[in-house]
Design a protein around this motif. Sequence first.
Motif, short mmCIF file in Angstrom:
data_model
loop_
_atom_site.label_atom_id
_atom_site.label_comp_id
_atom_site.label_asym_id
_atom_site.label_seq_id
_atom_site.Cartn_x
_atom_site.Cartn_y
_atom_site.Cartn_z
N GLN A 1 -10.59 -1.13 -3.92
CA GLN A 1 -9.51 -1.56 -2.91
C GLN A 1 -9.89 -1.76 -1.57
N SER B 1 -6.40 -1.00 4.24
CA SER B 1 -5.04 -1.49 4.36
C SER B 1 -4.81 -2.33 5.49
N ASP C 1 0.68 -1.09 -0.13
CA ASP C 1 0.06 0.02 0.08
C ASP C 1 0.90 1.24 0.00
N ARG C 2 1.22 1.75 -1.24
CA ARG C 2 2.17 2.75 -1.24
C ARG C 2 1.77 3.81 -2.45
N THR D 1 -3.14 -4.26 0.67
CA THR D 1 -4.27 -4.37 0.33
C THR D 1 -4.55 -5.02 -0.82
#
Length: 403
Positions: free
Chosen positions: A293, A296, A269-270, A301
Motif C-alpha cells: 500500500q 497516503s 484511506d480509511r 492510496t
Amino acid sequence: MPLIVQKYGGSSVADVEKIKSVARRIKRTAKKGNKVVVVVSAPGDTTDRFLSSAYEITAHPPEREVDMLLATGEQISISLLTMALHSLGCPAISFTGPQVRILTDTAHTKARILSIDTERIKKELKKGKVVVVAGFQGISREEDITTLGRGGSDTTAVALATSLKADSCEIYTDVEGIYTADPRMVLSAKRLKRISYDEMLELSSLGAKVMQLRSVELAKRYNVKLHVRPSFSNKEGTMIVKKGLEAPEICGVTYDKNQAKITIQSVPDRPGIAAAIFSEIAKKNINVDMIIQSASLKGLTDVSFTIAGADLGKALPAIKEIAKRIKAKGVASSKEVAKVSIVGVGMGSHPGVAARMFSCLAKEGINIEMISTSEIKISCVIGEKEVKRAVRSLHKEFGLGRS
Ligand code: ASP
Ligand code: MG
C-alpha cells in the motif's frame, strides 16, 4: 518388511517404453523384499491437453466437470503400469483415489485431503501385491470426484506415506534432484544433496516446479523424509529433511513467471478498506501473494498486490466491482511481471544479503516493482522479460554455481 511409497511423475510414464521401464524399477524394489505402494501422474501432457479441450468448449468449464475429466488421466497410467507389472510377473493391482477412499473437501480443482482409508491397500499388500494408486484425485464428502491442484500426485504420495507409516517416500521425476537454480536456465546450476523442508517450501512456493507445495507442507508436518530422484538413472537425487547439511547464506535462486500484478488506484484511506478488498478476493478462493500500500496522499492510496497469473481472469471482475464500491479511481493489471527470489536458512546469520540482491539487479539495470521478505527468502517482482538475466546474475553473485 519395509514399506516404500514411490511416486512417478507424468514425464516418467509418458509412453509405453517409459511405463515398462518404471515397471522394471518397481519390480526390482519389490524383489528386494519391500512392500511397494506406487502413485502415478497422468502420462506426459495429458492433463494440459484435457484442460485445453475443456477451454475450447467453454471459457468457464464447471469445476466439478473439470475434475471428472482430469481424473481420467491418472486412470490411464495406473492401468497401463499395472498391466506392465503383470507382464513382468510382478503381482499388482491398481486403484483410483475414490476406491481407496481418499476423502477430500468439496473444493473442486484444489481439494484438500481429509482422510485415507488404508484398509484396502494393506489387504492387497499382505497378499504380496504392489499397489498402484492414481495420484491427484480423491472423493469429496458429497461423493464427487475431486482433484488436488496441479502437481497433486506429490501430495497423494506424501499423504499415503504418512497414513501407511511408510519407511520412505521416493519422488521420481525427470530431473536429477533439486538444483540451486533451474538447470535449463542456468548451465552451472548444482544439484543439492540435502535441503530442509523450509527451504524446499520456499522453493516450491516460489515457482520451482519440482514438487507441489502442499506435499512438502504435509511432509514437514508429519516428518516424512522425501527422496527426490531421477526416474531415468540411478543417481542419488536430493533428500528433503528437517535440516539441511550446512547453512550457506542462500541455497538457491528461483523464479515464477505465472504472476499478475493488480493495482487499485486512489483508494480512500480509511479503516476497513483493506479488509473489504481482500475478503472479496478470498471469497473467490484466490490466493494473494505480495501486497503493497503506497503512502497516503490527500487521503488516497494505491493498493497493489500479486496473484497467480492464471487467476487474473477470475479475479478482475470481482476486483473492479469492489473498486467501484469503495469509490477507488480505477483498476490496473499486468501479466507481464515475474517474481525472482533467493532462498536460504543461512540468510538470517549473514547480514547484507538483501542489499547484495538489490545491487546485483541494479547493476543489470533491472527495475524492482515490489519486494517481500521472510526469514529465509527475499523476493522481487520484476518485468517478465528480465527473468533470465536476473536469475543468472543472482546465481553468480551468490557463488552458487559449479566451479
Ligand atoms: N496430472 C496432474 C497434473 O498434471 C497431477 C500431477 O501430475 O501430479 O497436474
Ligand atoms: Mg509434478
